[in-house]
Design a protein around this motif. Structure first.
Motif, mmCIF file in Angstrom:
data_model
loop_
_atom_site.group_PDB
_atom_site.id
_atom_site.type_symbol
_atom_site.label_atom_id
_atom_site.label_comp_id
_atom_site.label_asym_id
_atom_site.label_seq_id
_atom_site.Cartn_x
_atom_site.Cartn_y
_atom_site.Cartn_z
ATOM 1 N N ALA A 170 1.934 -17.403 -55.010
ATOM 2 C CA ALA A 170 1.258 -17.751 -53.757
ATOM 3 C C ALA A 170 2.184 -18.573 -52.863
ATOM 4 C CB ALA A 170 -0.030 -18.526 -54.051
ATOM 5 N N ASN A 171 2.944 -19.485 -53.465
ATOM 6 C CA ASN A 171 3.894 -20.276 -52.683
ATOM 7 C C ASN A 171 4.962 -19.399 -52.041
ATOM 8 O OD1 ASN A 171 2.618 -22.679 -53.269
ATOM 9 N ND2 ASN A 171 3.882 -23.099 -55.069
ATOM 10 N N LEU A 172 5.351 -18.343 -52.736
ATOM 11 C CA LEU A 172 6.325 -17.403 -52.186
ATOM 12 C C LEU A 172 5.765 -16.745 -50.923
ATOM 13 C CD1 LEU A 172 9.020 -15.859 -52.512
ATOM 14 C CD2 LEU A 172 7.795 -14.207 -53.916
ATOM 15 N N LEU A 173 4.496 -16.357 -50.975
ATOM 16 C CA LEU A 173 3.863 -15.746 -49.817
ATOM 17 C C LEU A 173 3.737 -16.742 -48.665
ATOM 18 C CD1 LEU A 173 2.441 -13.323 -48.540
ATOM 19 C CD2 LEU A 173 0.309 -14.088 -49.605
ATOM 20 N N VAL A 174 3.373 -17.986 -48.992
ATOM 21 C CA VAL A 174 3.237 -19.019 -47.950
ATOM 22 C C VAL A 174 4.578 -19.286 -47.281
ATOM 23 C CG1 VAL A 174 2.737 -21.453 -47.544
ATOM 24 C CG2 VAL A 174 1.218 -20.095 -48.990
ATOM 25 N N ARG A 175 5.635 -19.371 -48.085
ATOM 26 C CA ARG A 175 6.969 -19.586 -47.505
ATOM 27 C C ARG A 175 7.366 -18.436 -46.599
ATOM 28 N NH1 ARG A 175 8.596 -20.841 -52.796
ATOM 29 N NH2 ARG A 175 10.032 -19.057 -52.794
ATOM 30 N N SER A 176 7.021 -17.223 -46.989
ATOM 31 C CA SER A 176 7.336 -16.062 -46.156
ATOM 32 C C SER A 176 6.614 -16.143 -44.815
ATOM 33 C CB SER A 176 6.936 -14.770 -46.882
ATOM 34 O OG SER A 176 7.597 -14.649 -48.125
ATOM 35 N N MET A 177 5.358 -16.554 -44.852
ATOM 36 C CA MET A 177 4.587 -16.686 -43.612
ATOM 37 C C MET A 177 5.150 -17.783 -42.722
ATOM 38 S SD MET A 177 0.743 -16.188 -45.162
ATOM 39 C CE MET A 177 -0.040 -16.327 -43.553
ATOM 40 N N LEU A 178 5.593 -18.892 -43.330
ATOM 41 C CA LEU A 178 6.180 -19.981 -42.547
ATOM 42 C C LEU A 178 7.498 -19.551 -41.913
ATOM 43 C CD1 LEU A 178 5.469 -23.066 -44.840
ATOM 44 C CD2 LEU A 178 4.376 -22.494 -42.667
ATOM 45 N N GLN A 179 8.305 -18.782 -42.662
ATOM 46 C CA GLN A 179 9.571 -18.303 -42.126
ATOM 47 C C GLN A 179 9.357 -17.335 -40.958
ATOM 48 O OE1 GLN A 179 12.689 -19.196 -42.808
ATOM 49 N NE2 GLN A 179 12.073 -20.653 -44.382
ATOM 50 N N ALA A 180 8.236 -16.609 -41.000
ATOM 51 C CA ALA A 180 7.978 -15.584 -39.974
ATOM 52 C C ALA A 180 7.143 -16.111 -38.811
ATOM 53 C CB ALA A 180 7.265 -14.390 -40.617
ATOM 54 N N ARG A 181 6.787 -17.405 -38.830
ATOM 55 C CA ARG A 181 5.833 -17.916 -37.847
ATOM 56 C C ARG A 181 6.339 -17.788 -36.410
ATOM 57 N NH1 ARG A 181 8.344 -22.204 -40.223
ATOM 58 N NH2 ARG A 181 9.101 -23.904 -38.899
ATOM 59 N N HIS A 182 7.645 -17.996 -36.187
ATOM 60 C CA HIS A 182 8.173 -17.906 -34.826
ATOM 61 C C HIS A 182 8.130 -16.463 -34.315
ATOM 62 C CE1 HIS A 182 9.338 -22.068 -35.014
ATOM 63 N NE2 HIS A 182 10.126 -21.851 -36.057
ATOM 64 N N LYS A 183 8.498 -15.520 -35.176
ATOM 65 C CA LYS A 183 8.468 -14.116 -34.769
ATOM 66 C C LYS A 183 7.034 -13.651 -34.510
ATOM 67 C CE LYS A 183 12.540 -13.167 -37.601
ATOM 68 N NZ LYS A 183 13.063 -12.485 -38.804
ATOM 69 N N ILE A 184 6.114 -14.100 -35.360
ATOM 70 C CA ILE A 184 4.714 -13.712 -35.171
ATOM 71 C C ILE A 184 4.157 -14.335 -33.898
ATOM 72 C CG2 ILE A 184 2.399 -13.969 -36.137
ATOM 73 C CD1 ILE A 184 3.576 -13.638 -38.877
ATOM 74 N N PHE A 185 4.584 -15.567 -33.590
ATOM 75 C CA PHE A 185 4.126 -16.201 -32.348
ATOM 76 C C PHE A 185 4.611 -15.430 -31.129
ATOM 77 C CE2 PHE A 185 4.880 -19.218 -28.851
ATOM 78 C CZ PHE A 185 3.584 -19.667 -28.644
ATOM 79 N N VAL A 186 5.882 -15.011 -31.158
ATOM 80 C CA VAL A 186 6.409 -14.207 -30.050
ATOM 81 C C VAL A 186 5.637 -12.904 -29.928
ATOM 82 C CG1 VAL A 186 8.422 -12.929 -29.218
ATOM 83 C CG2 VAL A 186 8.712 -15.220 -30.168
ATOM 84 N N PHE A 187 5.358 -12.260 -31.069
ATOM 85 C CA PHE A 187 4.583 -11.022 -31.062
ATOM 86 C C PHE A 187 3.188 -11.266 -30.488
ATOM 87 C CE2 PHE A 187 1.318 -8.593 -33.363
ATOM 88 C CZ PHE A 187 1.623 -7.316 -32.939
ATOM 89 N N PHE A 188 2.565 -12.363 -30.892
ATOM 90 C CA PHE A 188 1.230 -12.696 -30.386
ATOM 91 C C PHE A 188 1.250 -12.866 -28.866
ATOM 92 C CE2 PHE A 188 -1.677 -16.090 -29.044
ATOM 93 C CZ PHE A 188 -2.900 -15.531 -29.407
ATOM 94 N N MET A 189 2.269 -13.545 -28.346
ATOM 95 C CA MET A 189 2.357 -13.760 -26.900
ATOM 96 C C MET A 189 2.559 -12.444 -26.158
ATOM 97 S SD MET A 189 1.741 -16.884 -26.517
ATOM 98 C CE MET A 189 2.025 -16.905 -24.748
ATOM 99 N N VAL A 190 3.356 -11.541 -26.740
ATOM 100 C CA VAL A 190 3.563 -10.231 -26.107
ATOM 101 C C VAL A 190 2.244 -9.453 -26.054
ATOM 102 C CG1 VAL A 190 4.677 -7.983 -26.379
ATOM 103 C CG2 VAL A 190 5.999 -10.074 -26.716
ATOM 104 N N VAL A 191 1.491 -9.475 -27.154
ATOM 105 C CA VAL A 191 0.191 -8.794 -27.175
ATOM 106 C C VAL A 191 -0.754 -9.416 -26.155
ATOM 107 C CG1 VAL A 191 -1.838 -8.288 -28.595
ATOM 108 C CG2 VAL A 191 0.441 -8.062 -29.568
ATOM 109 N N LEU A 192 -0.716 -10.741 -26.033
ATOM 110 C CA LEU A 192 -1.575 -11.419 -25.067
ATOM 111 C C LEU A 192 -1.223 -11.015 -23.638
ATOM 112 C CD1 LEU A 192 -3.856 -13.460 -24.749
ATOM 113 C CD2 LEU A 192 -2.130 -15.269 -24.634
ATOM 114 N N VAL A 193 0.071 -10.859 -23.367
ATOM 115 C CA VAL A 193 0.493 -10.409 -22.034
ATOM 116 C C VAL A 193 -0.009 -8.996 -21.769
ATOM 117 C CG1 VAL A 193 2.497 -9.759 -20.647
ATOM 118 C CG2 VAL A 193 2.499 -11.923 -21.896
ATOM 119 N N PHE A 194 0.141 -8.091 -22.778
ATOM 120 C CA PHE A 194 -0.362 -6.735 -22.631
ATOM 121 C C PHE A 194 -1.873 -6.738 -22.383
ATOM 122 C CE2 PHE A 194 3.563 -5.039 -24.622
ATOM 123 C CZ PHE A 194 3.782 -3.975 -23.764
#
Length: 271
Positions: A134-158
């Motif tokens: 589970a910690n491995l999955l959490v670390r993966s999500m934390l590492q990807a948080r910036h990319k996911i935030f950028v993706f979220f903002m792009v979707v919000l713009v669309f």
């Protein structure tokens, strides 16, 4: 610490003794049964017939958890650390809504937070190795948080662009009464939920809706790919930490006990 307090601590906080294991298992069953009783109380037919009984059951469990919480406070070596810990907060939240409901009716349904206490099953049933995963999955999500935030903002713009277009094309007469409401429709459409409470009526509106749907299907897999890539990198990082003390080779599997080059025993922290 007095002998009685030490004995109580071993039973309540310990998992190695038979009494400690039994206490935690009884606690887990009590949590599950209390949550089931709370859910059944929301069924109208059962509430009309057994509502009083279910409330007695709920308060019985609440009294049990209250005594258990006080006992934890009594025998804990550091009461402040326990109160501020994750389990300490959850233990308190598992009983507090019942007493608040005496002043604010309905808050007793927040007792569903008791389910978080079932996490103790990892300690009781020796499943701590799964927490590592589970910690491995959490670390993966934390590492990807910036990319996911950028993706979220792009979707919000669309969504904002499509919503604005739909407001101009369809207008209030077809349910698109404002740009925020049109953006809501776009988000529902892009995420492929499709409630159907608002639908485009004009030909041009249907074309825009089709483009929004296709956009949704095109981008919905993006966050999955981001998380998969980060998860793969985290696995590789874990593999690179396992070195053979005999030949120095790195990159062994997490569950490896011996080197795949020289056959020597590994100092594997995951074993």
């Amino acid at each position: 610490m007095s002998p009685f307090r030490q004995k109580l601590y071993d039973v309540i906080f310990g998992t190695e003794t038979p009494a400690g294991k039994l206490f935690d298992l009884v606690l887990i069953y009590a949590i599950v049964f209390s949550v089931v009783a709370l859910m059944l109380d929301t069924v109208v037919a059962l509430n009309e017939r057994w509502g009083l009984v279910l409330r007695y059951v709920e308060w019985t469990f609440t009294f049990f958890f209250t005594v258990e919480y006080l006992a934890r406070l009594y025998c804990s070596p550091s009461r402040i650390l326990y109160v501020r810990s994750f389990y300490g907060v959850i233990d308190l939240l598992s009983i507090l809504p019942a007493y608040i409901s005496l002043l604010v009716p309905g808050t007793n349904y927040l007792l569903m937070l008791r389910l978080f206490r079932v996490l103790r099953v990892f300690r009781v049933l020796k499943l701590m190795r799964y927490i590592v995963e589970a910690n491995l999955l959490v670390r993966s999500m934390l590492q990807a948080r910036h990319k996911i935030f950028v993706f979220f903002m792009v979707v919000l713009v669309f969504a904002t662009i499509f919503g604005s277009i739909m407001y101009l094309v369809e207008g209030p007469s077809n349910g698109f009464t404002s740009i925020p409401r049109s953006i809501y429709w776009t988000i529902v459409t892009i995420t492929t939920v499709g409630y159907g409470d608002i639908t485009p009526q004009t030909v041009f509106g249907q074309i825009v809706a089709s483009l929004a749907m296709l956009t949704g299907y095109s981008i919905i897999v993006v966050p999955t790919g981001i998380l998969t890539a980060e998860f793969s990198q985290e696995i590789q990082r874990d593999r690179s930490l396992i070195n053979c003390p005999n030949c120095g080779k790195a990159g062994h599997d997490k569950d490896a006990g011996f080197c795949n080059r020289c056959g020597g025993a590994l100092n594997n922290p995951h074993k």
